[in-house]
Design a protein around this motif. Sequence first.
Motif, mmCIF file in Angstrom:
data_model
loop_
_atom_site.group_PDB
_atom_site.id
_atom_site.type_symbol
_atom_site.label_atom_id
_atom_site.label_comp_id
_atom_site.label_asym_id
_atom_site.label_seq_id
_atom_site.Cartn_x
_atom_site.Cartn_y
_atom_site.Cartn_z
ATOM 1 N N ILE A 41 0.835 22.020 34.089
ATOM 2 C CA ILE A 41 1.407 22.998 33.152
ATOM 3 C C ILE A 41 2.627 22.470 32.404
ATOM 4 O O ILE A 41 3.062 23.077 31.433
ATOM 5 N N TYR A 42 3.188 21.333 32.866
ATOM 6 C CA TYR A 42 4.343 20.762 32.160
ATOM 7 C C TYR A 42 4.404 19.282 32.460
ATOM 8 O O TYR A 42 4.118 18.844 33.570
ATOM 9 N N LEU A 43 4.824 18.531 31.456
ATOM 10 C CA LEU A 43 4.894 17.078 31.572
ATOM 11 C C LEU A 43 6.154 16.588 30.876
ATOM 12 O O LEU A 43 6.374 16.884 29.705
ATOM 13 N N ALA A 44 6.992 15.887 31.612
ATOM 14 C CA ALA A 44 8.182 15.254 31.039
ATOM 15 C C ALA A 44 7.970 13.750 31.131
ATOM 16 O O ALA A 44 7.800 13.210 32.215
ATOM 17 N N GLY A 49 -0.805 9.254 30.309
ATOM 18 C CA GLY A 49 -1.644 9.728 29.215
ATOM 19 C C GLY A 49 -2.278 11.082 29.477
ATOM 20 O O GLY A 49 -3.100 11.550 28.698
ATOM 21 N N ARG A 50 -1.888 11.740 30.563
ATOM 22 C CA ARG A 50 -2.416 13.080 30.838
ATOM 23 C C ARG A 50 -1.834 14.081 29.860
ATOM 24 O O ARG A 50 -0.803 13.844 29.240
ATOM 25 N N ALA A 54 -4.574 19.380 32.236
ATOM 26 C CA ALA A 54 -5.341 18.399 33.003
ATOM 27 C C ALA A 54 -5.505 18.886 34.438
ATOM 28 O O ALA A 54 -4.685 19.648 34.951
ATOM 29 N N PRO A 55 -6.560 18.446 35.093
ATOM 30 C CA PRO A 55 -6.765 18.853 36.487
ATOM 31 C C PRO A 55 -5.803 18.139 37.430
ATOM 32 O O PRO A 55 -5.199 17.123 37.080
ATOM 33 N N ALA A 56 -5.707 18.670 38.636
ATOM 34 C CA ALA A 56 -4.940 18.009 39.690
ATOM 35 C C ALA A 56 -5.596 16.671 39.998
ATOM 36 O O ALA A 56 -6.812 16.523 39.858
ATOM 37 N N THR A 57 -4.801 15.711 40.417
ATOM 38 C CA THR A 57 -5.373 14.428 40.815
ATOM 39 C C THR A 57 -6.182 14.601 42.092
ATOM 40 O O THR A 57 -5.997 15.560 42.845
#
Length: 88
Positions: A41-44, A49-50, A54-57
């Motif tokens: 839900i958030y990417l810093a 490249g996700r 994106a799904p959980a790993t």
Amino acid sequence: MEENNQIIQNLKKIADSIAVTFGRNCEVCIHDLSNLQNSLIYLAGNITGRNIGAPATDLLAKALQQDNPDDLHNYRTTSSDGRVLKST
């Protein structure tokens, strides 16, 4: 629901702070574990490249299947393009 939103906003600030502290070679992800198919839900930062949604790993999904999963710190993984990553 308002409390959840406040928690997420606080986590985003923490993620941004961590990413700034470690610089361009850092990615901090926040996952909503209620929906593993769209958990990111958030990417810093952007190392893997996700994208949001994106799904959980596989590693995260496997850990969540355990009754009392241990936190994983300082482990090595390999990105889809072959780079070695240190993860927590």
